[in-house]
Scaffold this motif. Sequence first.
Motif, PDB file in Angstrom:
ATOM      1  N   TYR A  44      38.868  56.359 -37.936  1.00  0.00           N
ATOM      2  CA  TYR A  44      38.009  55.278 -37.444  1.00  0.00           C
ATOM      3  C   TYR A  44      38.814  54.003 -37.185  1.00  0.00           C
ATOM      4  O   TYR A  44      38.583  53.292 -36.198  1.00  0.00           O
ATOM      5  N   LEU A  45      39.753  53.717 -38.082  1.00  0.00           N
ATOM      6  CA  LEU A  45      40.549  52.492 -37.935  1.00  0.00           C
ATOM      7  C   LEU A  45      41.567  52.590 -36.806  1.00  0.00           C
ATOM      8  O   LEU A  45      42.062  51.562 -36.328  1.00  0.00           O
ATOM      9  N   THR A  46      41.908  53.797 -36.397  1.00  0.00           N
ATOM     10  CA  THR A  46      42.919  53.998 -35.347  1.00  0.00           C
ATOM     11  C   THR A  46      42.314  54.718 -34.154  1.00  0.00           C
ATOM     12  O   THR A  46      42.925  55.626 -33.594  1.00  0.00           O
ATOM     13  N   LEU A  47      41.101  54.313 -33.771  1.00  0.00           N
ATOM     14  CA  LEU A  47      40.428  54.937 -32.641  1.00  0.00           C
ATOM     15  C   LEU A  47      41.318  54.882 -31.401  1.00  0.00           C
ATOM     16  O   LEU A  47      41.918  53.857 -31.092  1.00  0.00           O
ATOM     17  N   GLY A  48      41.387  55.995 -30.711  1.00  0.00           N
ATOM     18  CA  GLY A  48      42.221  56.076 -29.515  1.00  0.00           C
ATOM     19  C   GLY A  48      43.609  56.591 -29.776  1.00  0.00           C
ATOM     20  O   GLY A  48      44.373  56.834 -28.840  1.00  0.00           O
ATOM     21  N   SER A  49      43.980  56.769 -31.036  1.00  0.00           N
ATOM     22  CA  SER A  49      45.304  57.296 -31.385  1.00  0.00           C
ATOM     23  C   SER A  49      45.125  58.443 -32.372  1.00  0.00           C
ATOM     24  O   SER A  49      45.146  58.236 -33.590  1.00  0.00           O
ATOM     25  N   GLU A  50      44.923  59.647 -31.832  1.00  0.00           N
ATOM     26  CA  GLU A  50      44.637  60.796 -32.689  1.00  0.00           C
ATOM     27  C   GLU A  50      45.829  61.214 -33.543  1.00  0.00           C
ATOM     28  O   GLU A  50      45.653  61.808 -34.605  1.00  0.00           O
ATOM     29  N   ALA A  92      37.371  65.487 -39.834  1.00  0.00           N
ATOM     30  CA  ALA A  92      37.744  64.100 -40.123  1.00  0.00           C
ATOM     31  C   ALA A  92      38.321  63.407 -38.900  1.00  0.00           C
ATOM     32  O   ALA A  92      38.022  62.236 -38.636  1.00  0.00           O
ATOM     33  N   VAL A  93      39.142  64.114 -38.140  1.00  0.00           N
ATOM     34  CA  VAL A  93      39.796  63.499 -36.983  1.00  0.00           C
ATOM     35  C   VAL A  93      38.819  63.284 -35.831  1.00  0.00           C
ATOM     36  O   VAL A  93      38.881  62.264 -35.134  1.00  0.00           O
ATOM     37  N   GLN A  94      37.879  64.198 -35.633  1.00  0.00           N
ATOM     38  CA  GLN A  94      36.997  64.126 -34.475  1.00  0.00           C
ATOM     39  C   GLN A  94      35.681  63.403 -34.745  1.00  0.00           C
ATOM     40  O   GLN A  94      34.998  63.004 -33.798  1.00  0.00           O
ATOM     41  N   TYR A  95      35.330  63.232 -36.023  1.00  0.00           N
ATOM     42  CA  TYR A  95      34.051  62.577 -36.300  1.00  0.00           C
ATOM     43  C   TYR A  95      34.036  61.124 -35.831  1.00  0.00           C
ATOM     44  O   TYR A  95      33.077  60.684 -35.181  1.00  0.00           O
ATOM     45  N   ALA A  96      35.069  60.371 -36.149  1.00  0.00           N
ATOM     46  CA  ALA A  96      35.076  58.927 -35.851  1.00  0.00           C
ATOM     47  C   ALA A  96      34.911  58.628 -34.356  1.00  0.00           C
ATOM     48  O   ALA A  96      34.044  57.829 -33.984  1.00  0.00           O
ATOM     49  N   PRO A  97      35.725  59.221 -33.457  1.00  0.00           N
ATOM     50  CA  PRO A  97      35.543  58.896 -32.037  1.00  0.00           C
ATOM     51  C   PRO A  97      34.188  59.335 -31.489  1.00  0.00           C
ATOM     52  O   PRO A  97      33.604  58.640 -30.649  1.00  0.00           O
ATOM     53  N   GLU A  98      33.680  60.480 -31.948  1.00  0.00           N
ATOM     54  CA  GLU A  98      32.393  60.927 -31.430  1.00  0.00           C
ATOM     55  C   GLU A  98      31.257  60.064 -31.975  1.00  0.00           C
ATOM     56  O   GLU A  98      30.278  59.799 -31.267  1.00  0.00           O
ATOM     57  N   ALA A  99      31.397  59.613 -33.213  1.00  0.00           N
ATOM     58  CA  ALA A  99      30.393  58.687 -33.755  1.00  0.00           C
ATOM     59  C   ALA A  99      30.415  57.369 -32.993  1.00  0.00           C
ATOM     60  O   ALA A  99      29.364  56.772 -32.728  1.00  0.00           O
ATOM     61  N   ALA A 100      31.613  56.907 -32.618  1.00  0.00           N
ATOM     62  CA  ALA A 100      31.719  55.664 -31.851  1.00  0.00           C
ATOM     63  C   ALA A 100      31.056  55.809 -30.485  1.00  0.00           C
ATOM     64  O   ALA A 100      30.363  54.889 -30.021  1.00  0.00           O
ATOM     65  N   LEU A 101      31.244  56.966 -29.841  1.00  0.00           N
ATOM     66  CA  LEU A 101      30.608  57.183 -28.546  1.00  0.00           C
ATOM     67  C   LEU A 101      29.092  57.222 -28.668  1.00  0.00           C
ATOM     68  O   LEU A 101      28.365  56.701 -27.810  1.00  0.00           O
ATOM     69  N   GLU A 102      28.592  57.843 -29.736  1.00  0.00           N
ATOM     70  CA  GLU A 102      27.147  57.914 -29.924  1.00  0.00           C
ATOM     71  C   GLU A 102      26.547  56.541 -30.212  1.00  0.00           C
ATOM     72  O   GLU A 102      25.430  56.234 -29.783  1.00  0.00           O
ATOM     73  N   VAL A 158      28.101  61.983 -18.608  1.00  0.00           N
ATOM     74  CA  VAL A 158      29.244  61.618 -19.432  1.00  0.00           C
ATOM     75  C   VAL A 158      28.879  60.410 -20.297  1.00  0.00           C
ATOM     76  O   VAL A 158      27.929  59.678 -20.003  1.00  0.00           O
ATOM     77  N   ILE A 159      29.637  60.251 -21.368  1.00  0.00           N
ATOM     78  CA  ILE A 159      29.502  59.065 -22.224  1.00  0.00           C
ATOM     79  C   ILE A 159      30.866  58.401 -22.277  1.00  0.00           C
ATOM     80  O   ILE A 159      31.862  59.038 -22.650  1.00  0.00           O
ATOM     81  N   ARG A 160      30.921  57.142 -21.910  1.00  0.00           N
ATOM     82  CA  ARG A 160      32.187  56.414 -21.927  1.00  0.00           C
ATOM     83  C   ARG A 160      32.085  55.226 -22.872  1.00  0.00           C
ATOM     84  O   ARG A 160      31.008  54.676 -23.102  1.00  0.00           O
ATOM     85  N   ASP A 161      33.226  54.849 -23.412  1.00  0.00           N
ATOM     86  CA  ASP A 161      33.301  53.738 -24.358  1.00  0.00           C
ATOM     87  C   ASP A 161      33.513  52.436 -23.590  1.00  0.00           C
ATOM     88  O   ASP A 161      34.534  52.287 -22.907  1.00  0.00           O
ATOM     89  N   PRO A 162      32.584  51.476 -23.666  1.00  0.00           N
ATOM     90  CA  PRO A 162      32.770  50.207 -22.951  1.00  0.00           C
ATOM     91  C   PRO A 162      33.982  49.419 -23.427  1.00  0.00           C
ATOM     92  O   PRO A 162      34.491  48.560 -22.696  1.00  0.00           O
ATOM     93  N   GLU A 163      34.452  49.717 -24.661  1.00  0.00           N
ATOM     94  CA  GLU A 163      35.629  49.027 -25.171  1.00  0.00           C
ATOM     95  C   GLU A 163      36.922  49.795 -24.879  1.00  0.00           C
ATOM     96  O   GLU A 163      38.005  49.351 -25.270  1.00  0.00           O
ATOM     97  N   SER A 164      36.798  50.951 -24.230  1.00  0.00           N
ATOM     98  CA  SER A 164      37.941  51.755 -23.778  1.00  0.00           C
ATOM     99  C   SER A 164      38.875  52.176 -24.914  1.00  0.00           C
ATOM    100  O   SER A 164      40.069  52.375 -24.697  1.00  0.00           O
ATOM    101  N   GLU A 165      38.335  52.310 -26.116  1.00  0.00           N
ATOM    102  CA  GLU A 165      39.151  52.776 -27.237  1.00  0.00           C
ATOM    103  C   GLU A 165      39.081  54.293 -27.397  1.00  0.00           C
ATOM    104  O   GLU A 165      40.018  54.907 -27.906  1.00  0.00           O
ATOM    105  N   VAL A 166      37.965  54.874 -26.968  1.00  0.00           N
ATOM    106  CA  VAL A 166      37.743  56.311 -27.114  1.00  0.00           C
ATOM    107  C   VAL A 166      37.670  56.929 -25.732  1.00  0.00           C
ATOM    108  O   VAL A 166      36.971  56.406 -24.854  1.00  0.00           O
TER     109      VAL A 166
END
Length: 219
Positions: A44-50, A92-102, A158-166
């Motif tokens: 979660y703290l490093t969204l966009g850097s898997e 653990a790795v995939q939950y944070a970005p998908e939660a952010a998109l939701e 599609v679902i896109r992140d307005p902050e472009s982190e995910v």
Amino acid sequence: MMTPAGSADEPPAEAVTPWKSVRRTVALVIFGWATAVGTAGIAYLTLGSEWIPITVGVVLCLAFAVALLLLHRAVWLTVLSSVPALFVLVGAVQYAPEAALELRGVRENVVIVADSAAGTSSNDHRFTLRAKNGTELEEKLGYRGDVWVPKVGDRLDVIRDPESEVPMEQADEVDAAERMGGLIAGTVGWTLIAVLAGWRGHVRRRRGKGESLLLQLAY
């Protein structure tokens, strides 16, 4: 003259207390849960850097496997623990970005107007998308594989992140609850294996199988 078994000339066996085995088992269970929560938190703290949560998660999963091996000294249990470890790592790795998109993602209906892999043998696709208002999205939709590949002209949600982190994802592939379920299932699997290892390890030590030098030093 033979010395009778159990005579005073034999060195006394080290007492194996149930509390010591329980303490080791509980410590391993806590470490397993901390690994799951910690890896998800780092993701979660490093969204966009898997690569950061993946690297940390792999190291922690290996540490859990080593601790399990020291607890019971059984390779088969360590190998068995790799199955829930995979659930823990992926969840653990995939939950944070998908939660952010939701939570903050923007859902759009788009049409594919170009495919970077068109006319090549590559299975690494980068789709150019056009929104309903006729404008092309700056972000590309990534897709890796050669099965059920969307085609130019197909419409997608599609679902896109307005902050472009995910990175953008297809809407029907975003499921944070499923990732959380996998994470919890893997952690519960670790817990059951740790309890089994603790019990069997205690029985082995009571039967005189001994314990590792590292455990003796640590406790």
